[in-house]
Design an enzyme around this catalytic site. Structure first.
Site, PDB file in Angstrom:
ATOM      1  N   ARG A  47       0.815  -1.224   0.000  1.00  0.00           N
ATOM      2  CA  ARG A  47       0.000   0.000   0.000  1.00  0.00           C
ATOM      3  C   ARG A  47       0.842   1.264   0.000  1.00  0.00           C
ATOM      4  O   ARG A  47       0.376   2.340  -0.297  1.00  0.00           O
ATOM      5  CB  ARG A  47      -0.855   0.018   1.261  1.00  0.00           C
ATOM      6  CG  ARG A  47      -2.262  -0.440   1.017  1.00  0.00           C
ATOM      7  CD  ARG A  47      -3.013  -0.432   2.293  1.00  0.00           C
ATOM      8  NE  ARG A  47      -2.150  -0.917   3.390  1.00  0.00           N
ATOM      9  CZ  ARG A  47      -2.528  -0.988   4.653  1.00  0.00           C
ATOM     10  NH1 ARG A  47      -3.716  -0.604   5.008  1.00  0.00           N
ATOM     11  NH2 ARG A  47      -1.717  -1.453   5.582  1.00  0.00           N
ATOM     12  N   ASP A  90      -3.836  -0.407  -3.713  1.00  0.00           N
ATOM     13  CA  ASP A  90      -4.819  -0.280  -2.647  1.00  0.00           C
ATOM     14  C   ASP A  90      -5.905  -1.308  -2.934  1.00  0.00           C
ATOM     15  O   ASP A  90      -6.531  -1.281  -3.997  1.00  0.00           O
ATOM     16  CB  ASP A  90      -5.383   1.154  -2.700  1.00  0.00           C
ATOM     17  CG  ASP A  90      -6.307   1.400  -1.527  1.00  0.00           C
ATOM     18  OD1 ASP A  90      -6.909   0.425  -1.043  1.00  0.00           O
ATOM     19  OD2 ASP A  90      -6.419   2.569  -1.126  1.00  0.00           O
ATOM     20  N   LEU A  91      -6.101  -2.209  -1.960  1.00  0.00           N
ATOM     21  CA  LEU A  91      -7.045  -3.315  -2.182  1.00  0.00           C
ATOM     22  C   LEU A  91      -8.435  -2.858  -2.592  1.00  0.00           C
ATOM     23  O   LEU A  91      -9.128  -3.519  -3.349  1.00  0.00           O
ATOM     24  CB  LEU A  91      -7.177  -4.099  -0.885  1.00  0.00           C
ATOM     25  CG  LEU A  91      -6.477  -5.427  -0.809  1.00  0.00           C
ATOM     26  CD1 LEU A  91      -6.906  -6.166   0.434  1.00  0.00           C
ATOM     27  CD2 LEU A  91      -6.821  -6.247  -2.046  1.00  0.00           C
ATOM     28  N   LYS A 144       0.228 -19.377   6.460  1.00  0.00           N
ATOM     29  CA  LYS A 144      -0.543 -19.642   7.662  1.00  0.00           C
ATOM     30  C   LYS A 144      -0.580 -18.371   8.516  1.00  0.00           C
ATOM     31  O   LYS A 144       0.315 -17.551   8.348  1.00  0.00           O
ATOM     32  CB  LYS A 144       0.034 -20.823   8.434  1.00  0.00           C
ATOM     33  CG  LYS A 144       1.407 -20.551   9.076  1.00  0.00           C
ATOM     34  CD  LYS A 144       1.847 -21.682   9.935  1.00  0.00           C
ATOM     35  CE  LYS A 144       1.466 -21.513  11.377  1.00  0.00           C
ATOM     36  NZ  LYS A 144       2.225 -20.490  12.128  1.00  0.00           N
ATOM     37  N   HIS A 236       2.337 -27.356  12.046  1.00  0.00           N
ATOM     38  CA  HIS A 236       3.679 -27.955  11.996  1.00  0.00           C
ATOM     39  C   HIS A 236       3.748 -29.323  12.689  1.00  0.00           C
ATOM     40  O   HIS A 236       4.265 -30.285  12.130  1.00  0.00           O
ATOM     41  CB  HIS A 236       4.708 -27.038  12.673  1.00  0.00           C
ATOM     42  CG  HIS A 236       4.743 -25.645  12.116  1.00  0.00           C
ATOM     43  ND1 HIS A 236       4.565 -25.381  10.784  1.00  0.00           N
ATOM     44  CD2 HIS A 236       4.952 -24.436  12.712  1.00  0.00           C
ATOM     45  CE1 HIS A 236       4.662 -24.074  10.587  1.00  0.00           C
ATOM     46  NE2 HIS A 236       4.880 -23.479  11.735  1.00  0.00           N
TER      47      HIS A 236
HETATM   48  C1  BG6 Z   1       5.832 -20.076  12.842  1.00  0.00           C
HETATM   49  C2  BG6 Z   1       5.124 -19.633  14.092  1.00  0.00           C
HETATM   50  O1  BG6 Z   1       4.967 -20.771  12.000  1.00  0.00           O
HETATM   51  O2  BG6 Z   1       6.924 -20.929  13.199  1.00  0.00           O
HETATM   52  C3  BG6 Z   1       6.079 -18.928  15.046  1.00  0.00           C
HETATM   53  O3  BG6 Z   1       4.081 -18.739  13.736  1.00  0.00           O
HETATM   54  C4  BG6 Z   1       7.277 -19.794  15.322  1.00  0.00           C
HETATM   55  O4  BG6 Z   1       5.422 -18.581  16.260  1.00  0.00           O
HETATM   56  C5  BG6 Z   1       7.896 -20.307  14.023  1.00  0.00           C
HETATM   57  O5  BG6 Z   1       8.228 -19.025  16.039  1.00  0.00           O
HETATM   58  C6  BG6 Z   1       8.991 -21.333  14.284  1.00  0.00           C
HETATM   59  O6  BG6 Z   1       9.635 -21.637  13.082  1.00  0.00           O
HETATM   60  P1  BG6 Z   1      11.162 -22.077  13.074  1.00  0.00           P
HETATM   61  O7  BG6 Z   1      11.436 -22.455  11.657  1.00  0.00           O
HETATM   62  O8  BG6 Z   1      11.965 -20.899  13.536  1.00  0.00           O
HETATM   63  O9  BG6 Z   1      11.267 -23.213  14.039  1.00  0.00           O
END
Ligand code: BG6
Length: 485
Positions: A47, A90-91, A144, A236
């Site tokens: 923006r 600008d969206l 994410k 994760h």
């Molecule tokens: C992210 C999280 O997906 O992964 C963070 O939102 C976290 O909170 C991070 O710190 C950790 O990733 P990595 O690769 O540093 O272990």
């Protein structure tokens, strides 16, 4: 989908933290290593009232310092920034998307739209792209968190799905791009050695830990509305679990791998809300000391409510209801401000059924595989061996594969690998919608129960979390790896 390896990489949120720390450095590394087609362009979109010169100055000031492994090669850096254009957008203004389309008009090859923005902008951006026809022949990358729960993630997926086909959607989980996670696939499916042992008959328990020393940094506001279960477990940790537990896929093509991961996610034993206190521990850090430095309590971090009930630590006991894994506990754990920064998978094999060599051969964890994702990526296999000298005394020894010593070069950061996969149309390391739904469905009873009652247990920063996490393992006659030493 076009096969031309040229590309235009459009980066929404081009001045944001993620672009600065991860995405632009990863593109630079790929460029420096000669892995990007020479004609490929990067269009940063944000923006800010800025021209190309101003944006490049920002890139020089903010991105260069995040370029890791090999430092900056000035020649490569200067040819890298030559690829970059800037479009102020600008969206809310349809004409700005026309401007973006015009800027891309004559650029050949694949179009990648990377949405390094908050999830509330995903749908408006996709709709605006479609309104000017930019969804054709394109790939869209979603960062994410994708939603807040099953309902909100479905709402985003439905809306994005009306504009892009599933095969055009790349949902990023950067853990899937980490070299040792790839190596886990190689270890399991490239060697006949482990497969016969990789099952309930030989495995006693499995631990997966992602521990961080960092707190919530400047993200207090976001984190306080998210918590560790949404931030780390739903994505994760469950992704790592599904790779550890999946059946051998027919091939490494994207759907074969994702079908197998999905089977694991669907086989997770549903959590009965009445059992949550037995299988799930949540914690929140208080003030403490990490490596000699005092750090404040979570509830006093900027952006965090002083009476916050958000968890910064989670430990879970998970079971998989299939023939391979029935009865084997998987212990998952993650937390901020813990005693160490470590991510690892620990496979504890069963002790011998009868020992002719004395009781030390019967101790748990005598045979163990530890796959360390970070730091110091290694795979370590523990066995018992005879101590030199008189008598048959056994001691634990280990065989190590330290990747950086064995493979002197060619290591890639997770984002570099994943961005190259998007550009080349490889979907295997991205999360499919059904996987994401299965993961949300499984965590939801815990989210609901925790939202309805109680508070996280306190733990001092610089420790391994609340004592209840250790007690949960003690009920299964085991302990976390660091507690053995
Ligand atoms: C992210 C999280 O997906 O992964 C963070 O939102 C976290 O909170 C991070 O710190 C950790 O990733 P990595 O690769 O540093 O272990």
């Amino acid at each position: 989908m076009q096969t031309d390896s040229s590309f235009t990489f459009v980066l929404f949120g081009g001045t944001g933290d993620l672009s600065m720390r991860k995405i632009l450095p990863a593109l630079y590394e790929a460029h420096r290593a000669g892995m990007l087609e020479a004609s490929g362009k990067i269009i940063a979109v944000a923006r800010h009232e800025e021209d190309r010169g101003g944006y490049l100055q920002w890139v020089n000031e903010h991105v260069k310092t995040h370029v890791s492994r090999n430092g900056v090669d000035e020649n490569a850096w200067s040819s890298f920034v030559d690829r970059i254009e800037y479009v102020k957008l600008d969206l809310g203004k349809a004409e700005d998307f026309v401007k973006l389309r015009d800027a891309m008009q004559d650029l050949p090859g694949t179009r990648v739209f990377y949405l390094a923005t908050g999830p509330s902008l995903f749908v408006p951006i996709c709709r605006a792209l479609a309104s000017v026809g930019l969804n054709e022949n394109a790939r869209i990358v979603l960062e994410k968190p994708l939603g807040y729960d099953l309902r909100s993630s479905n709402a985003i997926n439905d809306a994005v799905g009306e504009i892009f086909a599933e095969g055009q959607i790349y949902r990023i989980d950067h853990y899937l791009g980490k070299e040792p996670v790839q190596n886990l696939l190689a270890l399991r499916f490239g060697n006949a050695l482990f497969e016969p042992l990789w099952r309930r008959e030989w495995v006693e328990s499995i631990q997966i830990t992602i521990a961080e020393e960092l707190g919530v940094e400047a993200r207090g506001d976001f984190y306080d509305n998210t918590g560790a279960l949404r931030d780390m477990v739903q994505n994760h940790l469950l992704q790592l679990l599904s790779i550890v537990a999946m059946e051998p896929p027919h091939s490494m093509d994207s759907d074969s791998v994702r079908d197998e991961k999905l089977r694991v996610l669907r086989a997770l034993k549903p959590i009965d809300p009445r059992d949550i206190s037995k299988v799930a521990v949540r914690g929140q850090y208080h003030a403490g000391v990490i490596r000699g430095t005092s750090v404040p309590a979570y509830a006093t971090e900027p952006g965090v409510k002083t009476d916050s009930a958000t968890e910064t630590f989670v430990a879970l006991k998970v079971e998989i209801e299939n023939w391979r894994w029935a009865g084997v506990p998987f212990f998952l754990r993650t937390g901020k401000r813990l005693a160490d920064r470590v991510a690892e998978i620990v496979v504890n094999f069963r002790a011998v059924p009868h020992s002719a060599l004395g009781s030390s051969a019967l101790r748990p964890g005598a045979n163990r595989l530890v796959i360390r994702l970070q730091p110091n990526e290694t795979i370590r296999l523990y066995c018992l061996a005879k101590k030199p000298g008189e008598g048959m005394n056994l001691s634990s020894v280990h065989l190590d594969l330290a990747f950086d010593q064995f493979f002197k070069e060619g290591q890639m950061e997770a984002y570099q690998r994943l961005l190259l996969d998007v550009i080349h149309g490889r979907l295997a390391l991205f999360v499919r919608r059904d996987e994401q739904e299965a993961a949300w469905k499984w965590v939801e009873p815990i989210l609901n129960e925790w939202a309805a009652s109680g508070k996280p247990k306190p733990y001092a920063a610089g420790t391994w979390g609340p004592a209840a996490a250790s007690a949960m393992l003690a009920q299964h006659d085991t302990c976390w790896l660091e507690e053995e030493n």
